[in-house]
Design a protein around this motif. Structure first.
Motif, PDB file in Angstrom:
ATOM      1  N   GLN A 145      20.169 100.422  69.668  1.00  0.00           N
ATOM      2  CA  GLN A 145      21.330 101.209  70.087  1.00  0.00           C
ATOM      3  C   GLN A 145      21.449 102.495  69.282  1.00  0.00           C
ATOM      4  N   SER A 195      21.149  96.308  67.331  1.00  0.00           N
ATOM      5  CA  SER A 195      21.886  97.431  66.746  1.00  0.00           C
ATOM      6  C   SER A 195      20.933  98.581  66.419  1.00  0.00           C
ATOM      7  N   ALA A 214      25.381  93.824  73.292  1.00  0.00           N
ATOM      8  CA  ALA A 214      25.601  95.190  72.836  1.00  0.00           C
ATOM      9  C   ALA A 214      26.765  95.785  73.609  1.00  0.00           C
ATOM     10  N   VAL A 215      27.511  96.653  72.946  1.00  0.00           N
ATOM     11  CA  VAL A 215      28.611  97.367  73.587  1.00  0.00           C
ATOM     12  C   VAL A 215      28.303  98.856  73.483  1.00  0.00           C
ATOM     13  N   GLN A 216      28.389  99.550  74.607  1.00  0.00           N
ATOM     14  CA  GLN A 216      28.157 101.001  74.572  1.00  0.00           C
ATOM     15  C   GLN A 216      29.431 101.698  74.090  1.00  0.00           C
ATOM     16  N   PRO A 217      29.303 102.744  73.297  1.00  0.00           N
ATOM     17  CA  PRO A 217      30.497 103.521  72.956  1.00  0.00           C
ATOM     18  C   PRO A 217      31.062 104.171  74.218  1.00  0.00           C
ATOM     19  N   PRO A 267      25.657 111.995  66.394  1.00  0.00           N
ATOM     20  CA  PRO A 267      26.348 111.261  67.461  1.00  0.00           C
ATOM     21  C   PRO A 267      27.869 111.372  67.302  1.00  0.00           C
ATOM     22  N   TYR A 326      30.233 109.546  68.509  1.00  0.00           N
ATOM     23  CA  TYR A 326      30.961 108.299  68.246  1.00  0.00           C
ATOM     24  C   TYR A 326      31.060 108.036  66.746  1.00  0.00           C
ATOM     25  N   ARG A 327      29.938 108.231  66.052  1.00  0.00           N
ATOM     26  CA  ARG A 327      29.956 107.993  64.607  1.00  0.00           C
ATOM     27  C   ARG A 327      30.854 109.010  63.902  1.00  0.00           C
ATOM     28  N   PRO A 377      29.627  98.871  68.797  1.00  0.00           N
ATOM     29  CA  PRO A 377      28.543  99.778  69.194  1.00  0.00           C
ATOM     30  C   PRO A 377      27.590 100.114  68.039  1.00  0.00           C
ATOM     31  N   ILE A 378      28.005  99.856  66.794  1.00  0.00           N
ATOM     32  CA  ILE A 378      27.163 100.184  65.646  1.00  0.00           C
ATOM     33  C   ILE A 378      26.346  98.976  65.198  1.00  0.00           C
ATOM     34  N   TYR A 379      27.002  97.831  65.068  1.00  0.00           N
ATOM     35  CA  TYR A 379      26.331  96.643  64.540  1.00  0.00           C
ATOM     36  C   TYR A 379      25.775  95.756  65.639  1.00  0.00           C
ATOM     37  N   SER A 380      26.095  96.053  66.897  1.00  0.00           N
ATOM     38  CA  SER A 380      25.871  95.150  68.021  1.00  0.00           C
ATOM     39  C   SER A 380      26.558  93.816  67.728  1.00  0.00           C
ATOM     40  N   ALA A 418      20.099  92.830  76.369  1.00  0.00           N
ATOM     41  CA  ALA A 418      21.078  93.332  75.408  1.00  0.00           C
ATOM     42  C   ALA A 418      20.988  94.853  75.276  1.00  0.00           C
TER      43      ALA A 418
END
Lengths: 289, 411
Positions: B253, B250, A120-123, A139, A141-142, A210-213, B280
């Protein structure tokens, strides 16, 4: 009502991310007449590079810069040494096999470098919060994705319609031979378009992480979504990719919100209906059916 | 303990065998290979059926390494005096490929016993073949209920669980501690329905109300945010999440981003709270409540020894896949030891499976004869930051012993 507003915003964000994802695919098809099945793999590699840059250097912005650069160079070599021999409408099957092979190879390389764990990546921190908008908390970011998608679409449209480069590329679509007869290196134009397309795919990979992982099987899922968008919008049309992405973004969002069991079906049902009504897609050029 | 029992049972035959081995090693290798088939001098072939590529490759690797940790690490690579050989085949988590590979292991490699299978889809696909081929399979994960119920065959035993077992007990705890109104949010495929069904049965049995349910599309295809908004709009005390893999990362998150956990509590299935999922999810995963047959942090000495051993050997912590595979290997070695190394008769092997019992890292562990599944404890867990700086599951309390009912009467 609140709920509807949030879902509407979700649809927009979803759609704009899809647009960034699909724009490169549409561009490469429209200009070069190549069905690039490695598009999803470029997305995926963007996500993974993004993950590494964010974790190593702590900067999402740097990832947005570096990932498209690296993969753009890769795209250049792929175009120069693999794809160039297979241009032309008669070579579609070979292109499909070649680009699909590239997709599988890239995925294998990713598996070798990053393994198969889900990541996972954090925004970016500055965008990870809720902001009030249209009376709901959404949110940031979105919301930024929505803005970015619209700006990108506008920018691409301006380049396309208002600049010399855009004119050359458009001319290349209509008659490549004539363009090269005018003293323009059409091969270089194609290379430029392909590199730009892969860079867009990679950029969407960083933005989408950050959305789809991130998971190793995501590339083909993304490819299918992008193809659906491009088919609905009309192959080769940027305007089409924009509206196609919005329609699929909305259909996907409201499908999941109201009847999640059928949300996958809804995407394809929308595509089928559009194709029945207008076989070349919403903004498709005749002859690209 | 087992080692002691073995050494006490050194018979004349064992002595002769050892002598023969020493003699054989001194003589030419050709002598060794000339041993006839079917005898107990040949190596035991263990066929491993796990994904080595694709999204579940890591789970496959956890499985094979843990099997070797028991057999090579504890038994010196030998069971009942016979050397162990492994044949690994990649199922690609694809039912058709799994079936092909099962055939290959049985017919071409002539393995003595099969072990592995992560996915219920693969397990269901190979079930009929295993039944007809009469080859013993010890399952290390796949939890499809039917294999212990309607589709039970003497040749498939499980070291893992049925999906039913996953939600057999915690809903009673949740009714007392989280609230009386719940929504199951499960992946839209068989395992999702099975954990949901037993959750719904137990929660209603406790007196709770199931407000609604959300089936998460698989694959989710695009942004999971719409599902989050949908769950937030429901009038419930908590939702139960079973959404494994990239899909689930996802989803989690998005739930964090939308502040879902400020509006509703969550209780997670193992698939949504396993060690790799916690890694994760990152920091926001701290405090997730879940339940499963194993925790990373607990006061079971066998577990802490196992974890240390795993880290010492492979420089990485084990997962629940590792534990189940470790126990599967132990079941196989115990069974073959009971037969003194004779694997020629599959029905004798099946008979020797019944009642195998030992102190597992999961706690007291017995193979239930009726369902050919473990009888084992289930734990309530919480994700906490451990001394190694990582998030791990910690046992809060033992919910009790669980065994599958063997039919569909309880969901």
């Amino acid at each position: 009502m609140d709920n509807f507003t949030i879902q509407f915003l979700n649809g927009l964000a979803n759609g704009m991310l899809l647009f960034v994802m699909a724009a490169g695919l549409s561009l490469i098809f429209g200009q070069m007449n190549v069905v690039n099945l490695s598009h999803g793999a470029f997305y995926l590699i963007g996500s993974y590079i993004g993950y590494t840059v964010v974790n190593r250097f702590g900067s999402f912005w740097l990832a947005l810069l570096i990932a498209p650069l690296i993969v753009g160079i890769l795209g250049y070599f792929i175009e120069r040494y693999l794809l160039r021999g297979f241009y032309g409408g008669k070579n579609h099957l070979k292109q499909v096999l070649l680009t699909f092979g590239i997709a599988i190879s890239l995925t294998a390389v990713i598996e070798w470098v990053w393994g198969t764990l889900n990541l996972a990546v954090q925004p970016p921190a500055i965008l990870s919060r809720l902001i009030p908008i249209l009376g709901v908390q959404y949110p940031l970011y979105r919301f930024s994705l929505i803005i970015f998608g619209v700006l990108l679409a506008l920018g691409m449209w301006l380049i396309w319609e208002r600049t010399r480069i855009g004119a050359i590329v458009r001319a290349g679509v209509s008659d490549a031979k004539m363009v090269s007869g005018l003293g323009i290196n059409i091969e270089r134009v194609f290379a430029g378009v392909f590199v730009f397309g892969t860079m867009l795919a990679t950029l969407s990979g960083v933005l989408g992480a950050p959305i789809y992982s991130i998971s190793i099987d995501l590339g083909f899922e993304i490819l299918i979504l992008a193809i659906v968008v491009v088919v609905i919008g009309g192959l080769g049309s940027l305007t089409g990719a924009f509206w196609g992405a919005l329609i699929i973004g909305m259909a996907n969002t409201f499908g999941k919100a109201f009847i999640p069991e059928f949300s996958l079906f809804i995407i394809f049902a929308v595509m089928a209906i559009v194709l029945l009504v207008k076989p070349s897609g919403l903004f498709g050029l005749e002859g690209f059916e | 303990m087992k080692e002691n029992k073995l050494s006490l049972k050194v018979t004349r035959r064992d002595f002769l065998k050892t002598a023969a081995l020493v003699g054989g090693a001194a003589a030419a290798p050709a002598f060794l290979t000339s041993c006839g088939p079917g005898g107990t001098d040949k190596p035991i072939k263990i066929g491993m059926l796990v994904p080595n590529s694709g999204p579940f490759a890591t789970n496959g690797e956890d499985t094979t390494t843990a099997i070797k940790l028991w057999i090579d690490g504890h038994l010196g690579g030998e069971i009942a005096g016979r050397k162990v050989e492994y044949v690994e085949e990649d199922t690609e988590t694809n039912p058709e490929v799994g079936l092909q590979k099962a055939r290959k292991l049985v017919e071409q490699d002539e393995v003595d016993v099969l072990v592995g299978v992560i996915s219920s889809g693969v397990l269901m696909a190979i079930r009929d073949y295993i039944h007809e081929a009469q080859k013993l399979l010890v399952v290390t994960n796949a939890g499809a209920n039917a294999i212990s119920r309607g589709l039970k065959t003497p040749y498939i035993w499980r070291a893992s669980m049925t999906n039913w077992m996953d939600s057999a007990l915690w809903p009673y705890w949740a009714y007392e501690n989280l609230g009386t109104r719940a929504i199951p949010v499960v992946l839209d495929y068989t395992a999702g329905y099975e954990v949901r069904d037993s959750m719904v049965y137990a929660f209603q049995d406790a007196g709770g109300t199931i407000v609604d349910e959300v089936l998460v599309p698989f694959p989710v295809m695009g942004d999971p945010a719409p599902l989050i908004t949908d769950i937030a709009s429901k009038d419930a005390d908590f939702f139960y999440l079973f959404n494994p893999g990239g899909n689930g990362v996802s989803f989690f998150q998005a739930a964090v981003e939308f502040g879902l956990f400020d509006q509703i509590q969550m209780f997670a299935a193992e698939g949504s709270s396993s060690e790799d999922m916690l890694a994760a999810y990152g920091d926001p995963a701290e405090g997730i409540k879940s339940s499963w047959n194993w925790s990373f942090i607990d006061d079971i000495p066998e577990n802490q020894a196992f974890i240390k051993e795993h880290i010492d050997t492979y420089s990485q912590p084990p997962t629940s896949y590792s534990v189940q595979a470790y126990d599967a290997a132990r079941i196989i070695s115990t069974m073959i030891e009971r037969l003194e190394g004779d694997t020629s008769d599959v029905n004798a092997m099946v008979d020797a499976m019944a009642g195998i019992s030992f102190a597992s890292p999961r706690g007291p562990f017995t193979l239930d004869e009726k369902t050919q599944n473990p009888r084992q404890n289930w734990y309530l867990r919480e994700a906490v930051r451990h001394t190694d700086g990582q998030l791990h599951q910690k046992t809060l309390l033992t919910l009790g012993e669980v065994v599958d009912p063997g039919d569909d009467s309880k969901g």
